[in-house]
Design a protein around this motif. Sequence first.
Motif, mmCIF file in Angstrom:
data_model
loop_
_atom_site.group_PDB
_atom_site.id
_atom_site.type_symbol
_atom_site.label_atom_id
_atom_site.label_comp_id
_atom_site.label_asym_id
_atom_site.label_seq_id
_atom_site.Cartn_x
_atom_site.Cartn_y
_atom_site.Cartn_z
ATOM 1 N N THR A 140 -27.929 -18.238 97.143
ATOM 2 C CA THR A 140 -28.957 -17.873 98.110
ATOM 3 C C THR A 140 -28.332 -17.077 99.247
ATOM 4 N N PHE A 141 -29.196 -16.516 100.086
ATOM 5 C CA PHE A 141 -28.722 -15.887 101.307
ATOM 6 C C PHE A 141 -28.322 -16.970 102.312
ATOM 7 N N ASN A 182 -38.794 -9.839 96.372
ATOM 8 C CA ASN A 182 -39.710 -10.600 97.216
ATOM 9 C C ASN A 182 -40.488 -11.575 96.339
ATOM 10 N N VAL A 183 -40.426 -12.840 96.687
ATOM 11 C CA VAL A 183 -40.998 -13.899 95.852
ATOM 12 C C VAL A 183 -41.959 -14.737 96.691
ATOM 13 N N TRP A 212 -35.505 -13.351 97.563
ATOM 14 C CA TRP A 212 -34.638 -14.152 96.699
ATOM 15 C C TRP A 212 -33.621 -13.263 96.016
ATOM 16 N N LYS A 213 -32.478 -13.857 95.702
ATOM 17 C CA LYS A 213 -31.529 -13.198 94.814
ATOM 18 C C LYS A 213 -31.954 -13.462 93.369
ATOM 19 N N ASP A 214 -32.010 -12.389 92.576
ATOM 20 C CA ASP A 214 -32.472 -12.543 91.195
ATOM 21 C C ASP A 214 -31.575 -13.471 90.387
ATOM 22 N N ASP A 215 -30.324 -13.582 90.784
ATOM 23 C CA ASP A 215 -29.366 -14.413 90.059
ATOM 24 C C ASP A 215 -29.242 -15.811 90.674
ATOM 25 N N MET A 216 -30.229 -16.236 91.435
ATOM 26 C CA MET A 216 -30.119 -17.490 92.183
ATOM 27 C C MET A 216 -29.731 -18.661 91.287
#
Length: 808
Positions: free
Chosen positions: A679-680, A536-537, A508-512
Amino acid sequence: MAKIKHNNFLDTVDSVFNDAKRQGVLHLYAEGDRLTGRHIRIGQRNLFHFGTTGYLGLEQDQRLKKAAMDAINRYGTQFPLSKTYISHPLYRTLEEKLTEMYSTPIIITKNSTLGHLGVIPSAVADQDAIVLDHQVHWSVQSAVKLLKARSIPIDMIRHNNLEMLEDRIRKLSSKYRRIWYMADGVYSMFGDVSPIAELIELCNKYPQLHLYFDDVHGMSWIGKNGTGYVLDNLKELPEQILLFGTLSKTFGASGSVLTCSNAKMYAKIKNFGGPLTFSAQLEPASVAAAIASANIHLSPEIYSLQADLKERIAYFNMLLAQSDLPLVEKNNSPVFYIGTGMPITGYNFVNRMMQEGYFVNLGLFPAVPVKNTGVRITISRHNQQEEIKGLVEAMQYHYPRALEATYSSDEKVRSAFKLPTLDIKKIDKELKNNLKVQYTNSISKIPKNSWDALLGEYGIFDWEGLRFLEALFSKNKKKEENWGFHYYIFRDLMNKPVLATFFTYSLWKDDMLAPESVSRKVEESRQQNPYLMTSNVLGMGSLFTEGNHMYLDTSHALWHEALLLMLDALEALDHKLNTKMLVFRDFIKDDKLHDFFHNHGFIQVSMPDSSIITKLNWQDSSTYISNLTKRSRSHFRKDIAAYEERFRVEVKDKIDPHGHDHLFNLLENVRHNNLGLNTFSFPKKIFKLMNDHPGWEFITLRLKAAFSKDGRELMVGVMFCYKNIGKGYVPAFIGMDYEYAKVHQIYRQLLFQTIKRAGEIGCKKIPFGMTAAFEKRKLGAETISKFAYIQSKDNYSLELVGMLENND
């Protein structure tokens, strides 16, 4: 594009504190007509006081009391005038004595919070940069926020991580005159300390590095003249270091003190420093008490007081060493922290200790990560050996009982704090005997009818949808495109399902969920490092799906036990995968679940609102629109119906492979322009898999040639829709050409065409998902507030995103 409602940090803290208040461990009132320091009266019970920060007990010293009373009689209760104009008659004496204590010039402030607010903006120039230790006291972090208006860069490193600090120094050194590292001397929760010697080595290596220490918890109980932990290590104060001490807490009076050996900087701060200039000065009683305390600090008595406290600390350390209590940080400071892990265990333990006659503090989020809840114990000269021994004996007795009462274990607590585990392992056999768990890492190992009966109607996570997702997010080159799937079904002894869910392990992006402005800044940095600020979440559901990802039969007598076993299973999986965060998501407001998750180490955060149409009774377009509100009908005529003839609308179950690249670009356009949900990107093979899957279809908008800029018909919009087993029509993702999107109202047109298509094929539900709730509501959708519960290994990522948000 869409406005996202982000979680309010204060709402989260408010929720945590309200729970603690209900448990009777926070916002208490001391009772009685006098305080002694040794005892404190709460709830009509006299308790031994192990929560004070007056480590030397000077707040009860008769000399300080007498000085304060004499000052009131002579000068009144206050001197209501700014120090910029004139100081109280006793101020000169106090300043002289504090200067003698520190052997450097000092500035007295009303308290440390106002002191930081006054000093930091004056000391830090526009050509400087700041790096914060992520555990530096809140008062420092709050003051630093003022500098964001001046565009001063502010970064944050993990606690005491000097490798990260040196990396930041290297990156900043070519652009900024000075680099300020701000930290505590002694940290107030765990009692751990800053690595002073190593920081001085960095200062010698990088002359641009300046240090700013808040040492209020290191004050008086250590150091020459009681000047604190930092100066005890430094011996002399270099010009590139600013140091805050306190006149309250251990000093026994009130106020705070800055010392600075740089004459030019000292003059600048003293001349004008916000609260230093405009705030009221210390009351005469506080100044007089501080003078009396300074006299003690300047006498040999301070060393006997320090030795007396040191004996008590050593005794407490000895007793703890003989116990199995999980002491988080072994040190010689007066601050100790016994981990409890989950908040509910902390509540139980603190209440047990108060019933036993001992007052201790509970360490809670945001001071510590929520799963690092624990009991903070402070040792002072008020505490006698017999009650110190009694405290340890009571903790040894009640600690395992608090764990047992809250379905926790010593092993879980030690794992949360990364402490060595003991040999003893306790398994709750009763819970496991009453429930059995089915676990698998592939949906193919679960019967289709069994899964669909529990979770098939909610979204793209019926059995077929999950089969699609497993194929999509496996065997890809990029790590963010490979997910692990984990399925759990908990059944009773009669094989009746009580709980079912699935989790994905992904990057995940921490700033999602941060504001778009924050994500745009981070994305600029990701041009050089695409995995900056990623974690990693282990998350409930997936980043591809939205909706109710957990079946829970709350009418079943064992539903609570099923949740507990799920947490056990996830904790074991989390330990194996070494994730940064565990996330439960997409919940509506539910007090029972809220209490459960918070008590077991999760904090609630608000998610973007979700939208859904639940009872779609379609006849035709005009009938559907006639049932909307008057305002929505007007919106439809103006912004949707007026544009419908500009498009050729097609519904396809397959897209020609030659058009896949164009579809992917349209999808990426939306992702790049909607960073409020950052997100990616998805794997490019998504369209081939959609083509091969019977559940997917595509609603495409082709702008007619008469309306395009080059006179050709163009595909300018697409909605990717999934038909699930429960007659739900799920518009999962959207793609748009932003050159035409606003002019031709493409987004609104796609929303309407989705409703129209769902109605035509007999679907009753349209889970529209997150973002753009206002637009969806205008077309008849219901808006639902959703919540997530997160458990982070530490607060660093949360605080870093929060810092960037405040930097906006």
